[in-house]
Write an enzyme that holds these catalytic residues in place. Structure first.
Site, PDB file in Angstrom:
ATOM      1  N   ASP A 197     124.990  65.924  79.742  1.00 47.76           N
ATOM      2  CA  ASP A 197     126.078  66.241  78.501  1.00 47.76           C
ATOM      3  C   ASP A 197     125.644  67.627  77.949  1.00 47.76           C
ATOM      4  O   ASP A 197     124.832  67.431  76.651  1.00 47.76           O
ATOM      5  CB  ASP A 197     126.390  64.813  77.752  1.00 47.76           C
ATOM      6  CG  ASP A 197     127.733  64.972  76.460  1.00 47.76           C
ATOM      7  OD1 ASP A 197     129.017  65.050  77.218  1.00 47.76           O
ATOM      8  OD2 ASP A 197     127.226  65.360  75.044  1.00 47.76           O
ATOM      9  N   GLU A 257     126.958  69.737  82.442  1.00 47.42           N
ATOM     10  CA  GLU A 257     128.047  69.550  81.825  1.00 47.42           C
ATOM     11  C   GLU A 257     127.875  71.220  80.922  1.00 47.42           C
ATOM     12  O   GLU A 257     128.108  70.973  79.845  1.00 47.42           O
ATOM     13  CB  GLU A 257     128.650  68.654  81.131  1.00 47.42           C
ATOM     14  CG  GLU A 257     130.066  68.929  80.625  1.00 47.42           C
ATOM     15  CD  GLU A 257     130.049  68.341  79.104  1.00 47.42           C
ATOM     16  OE1 GLU A 257     131.487  68.546  78.567  1.00 47.42           O
ATOM     17  OE2 GLU A 257     129.047  68.380  78.414  1.00 47.42           O
TER      18      GLU A 257
END
Ligand code: NOJ
Length: 553
Positions: A205, A247
């Site tokens: 993330d 990401e």
């Protein structure tokens, strides 16, 4: 998915993204859980997906739906126990489904014991040093704010510490300090914890923001890449065959370094492609897609792009120009309530006015462009959203299994669910649900099953090269995918009306195109232009079969 035997398994994967809380409630308390999810694995297997990506399910105050982690090694009690997660893993693997979990590296919740300890510890101590502190809020002034709707600064004052702490997202998500070797060692241990249990991959993330340096944008810094190389080296050494997915919502040339020399991430999402697919559709012009893919650098052999149409966040418009952003907002978010931060909080079906042919066309691109596709839960049945709910909650509503009041998601009544099911007449669970679509041979769900089955028969889609084919009509996008002997021509009509084109397929003269959904032979490709006509929003995939002589000779 043969994760054990094929180290490149992620290249052929069909990813399905869901939140445990939103998928199926096994104990009737109104919140989805691992027991519920295990009960739905047969559904996912029948859909044909081969990799299940789970949004954060760790203990958390849930102020950012779990991206505010309070304990990296547990399961939020609302979703079950670690034992339940292990069962999910075993049951998924038994069906050949890999499991991808979140590794939220950049920040923790302010409830995490590391932060609680840090704010009390003396300045300069190793404990305090787990996070990024400053006596004033003027450091790293060149850094943009990401959650523009809620945050005014990347610094927040902490009374207890008597200092400001740094955060790229919500103010309750302090950024970890990756300059501290202890922090790096801790996160590596977290990776070992889940990989050791058998998890097949990690979505990293918010990965561009790990390290901060004065005078920079604090994004994509060389020091951040060094952290990733360290993680990757350990993963390869200790858990070969497991996968890292970045990401990084950045331009392709800034994402390219996240693959390193094949020594950072195996995969990275292609963020700028996604809005351009929607733009091409509305403009009825292939140019935005061709342009961004032409500007996408080559990546190392073992690496792969992650493709998606929608996900759990707003449809981000960070990676487009200002004009393009204005256009996207006009085209897809006339209702200001549909806008959030720099994006649009809508699901796939409502974005295209619930037009089945447009949903199919977009999926045909998702499943045939170079990369690994991700389907966001519920989009395979055309679920709707609710722009009136706060933040991104409107695209995170309960999965619609049936037309029952609680959507077949839970035995609890609708008012007791973590979030009410969508009930409007067009998208509500009475109109859009799995049970009905499984019974209906012409439903979107059955169409998706079919497309996924087809895609899985041809590894060229996951592994092949891409060449655009020039033609006489810019409303028709045409490209060839090639891998070894396999050659597939994909054509897509972005216009609402029927369109002709003459494609330059000279390089394939002599080959016979066979339409892949119906096994129909089309006229042989000759030296001159190859004529093709497609109905409004039509698409076709053709296998370009070599002439028999070439095959035997
Ligand atoms: C990206 C995630 O996709 C998003 O949902 C989250 O809010 C931010 N990272 C912060 O963790």
């Amino acid at each position: 998915m043969d994760v054990d035997r094929d180290p490149l398994w992620y290249k052929d994967a069909i990813v399905y993204e869901t939140h445990v809380k939103a998928f199926a409630d096994g104990n009737g308390d109104g919140v989805g859980d691992f027991t519920g999810l295990v009960g739905k694995l047969d559904y996912l297997e029948a859909l044909g997906i081969t990799c299940l990506w789970l949004l954060p399910f760790f203990p958390s105050p849930l102020r950012d739906d779990g991206y505010d982690v309070a304990d990296y090694r547990g399961v939020h009690p609302a979703y079950g126990t670690l034992e339940d997660f292990r069962r999910l893993l075993a049951e998924a693997h038994r069906r050949g489904i890999a499991v991808l979990v979140e590794l939220v590296l950049n920040h923790t919740s302010d409830r995490h014991p590391w932060f609680q300890r840090a704010r009390r510890a003396p300045p300069g101590s190793p404990e305090r040093d787990y996070y990024v502190w400053s006596a004033d809020d003027r450091k790293y002034a060149g850094t943009r704010i990401i959650f523009t709707d809620t945050e005014r600064s990347n610094w927040t004052w902490d009374e207890e510490a008597g200092a400001f702490y740094w955060h790229r997202f919500f103010s309750h998500q302090p950024d970890l300090n990756f300059d501290n070797p202890r922090v790096r060692a801790e996160l590596l241990d977290v990776l070992r914890f889940w990989a050791g249990m058998g998890v097949d991959g990690f979505r990293l993330d918010a990965v561009p923001y790990l390290v901060e340096r004065e005078g920079t944008s604090c994004e994509n810094l060389p020091e951040t890449h060094a952290v990733l190389r360290e993680l990757r080296a350990a993963l390869d050494r200790e858990f070969p065959g497991r996968m890292l997915l970045a990401e990084a919502n950045q331009w392709p040339w800034d994402v390219r370094p996240y693959f390193g020399d094949g020594d950072e991430c195996h995969m990275a999402f292609h963020f700028p492609l996604m809005p351009r697919v929607f733009m091409a559709l509305r403009l009825e012009d292939a140019a935005p897609i061709v342009d961004i893919l032409r500007r996408t650098p080559a990546i190392p052999e073992a690496c792969q792009w992650g493709l998606f149409l929608r996900n759990h966040d707003e449809l981000t418009l960070e990676m487009v120009s200002e004009e393009e952003r204005d256009y996207m907002v006009l085209a897809y978010a006339r209702d200001p309530r549909a806008r959030l931060n720099v994006g649009i909080r809508r699901r796939l079906a409502p974005l295209v006015d619930n037009a089945r042919r447009r949903v199919e066309l977009l999926n045909s691109l998702l499943f045939s462009m170079p990369g690994t596709p991700t389907v966001y839960y519920g989009d395979e049945i055309g679920m709707g959203d609710d722009v009136l709910r706060p933040d991104r909650d409107g695209v995170r509503t309960p999965m619609q299994w049936s037309g029952a009041p609680s959507a077949g998601f839970s035995a609890a009544p609708p008012e007791a669910l973590y979030s009410a099911p969508i009930t409007d007449p067009v998208y509500g669970c009475a109109a859009v649900n799995v049970e009905a679509q499984l019974r209906d041979p012409s439903s979107l769900l059955r169409w998706m099953q079919n497309l996924i089955r087809l895609r899985k028969q041809f590894r060229v889609f996951g592994r092949g090269s891409l060449e655009f084919v020039s033609g006489t009509n810019r409303r028709i996008l045409a490209y060839v995918r090639r891998w070894g002997e396999d050659t597939v021509l994909c054509v897509a009509n972005l216009s609402r009306h029927m369109q002709p084109s003459a494609l330059d397929l000279q390089a394939f003269a002599g080959r016979v195109p066979v339409e892949m959904l119906g096994y129909t032979e089309f006229p042989r490709i000759e030296r001159g232009p190859w004529p093709v006509s497609l109905g409004g929003y039509g698409f076709a995939w053709f296998e370009l079969r070599a002439p028999a002589a070439a095959r035997t000779g």
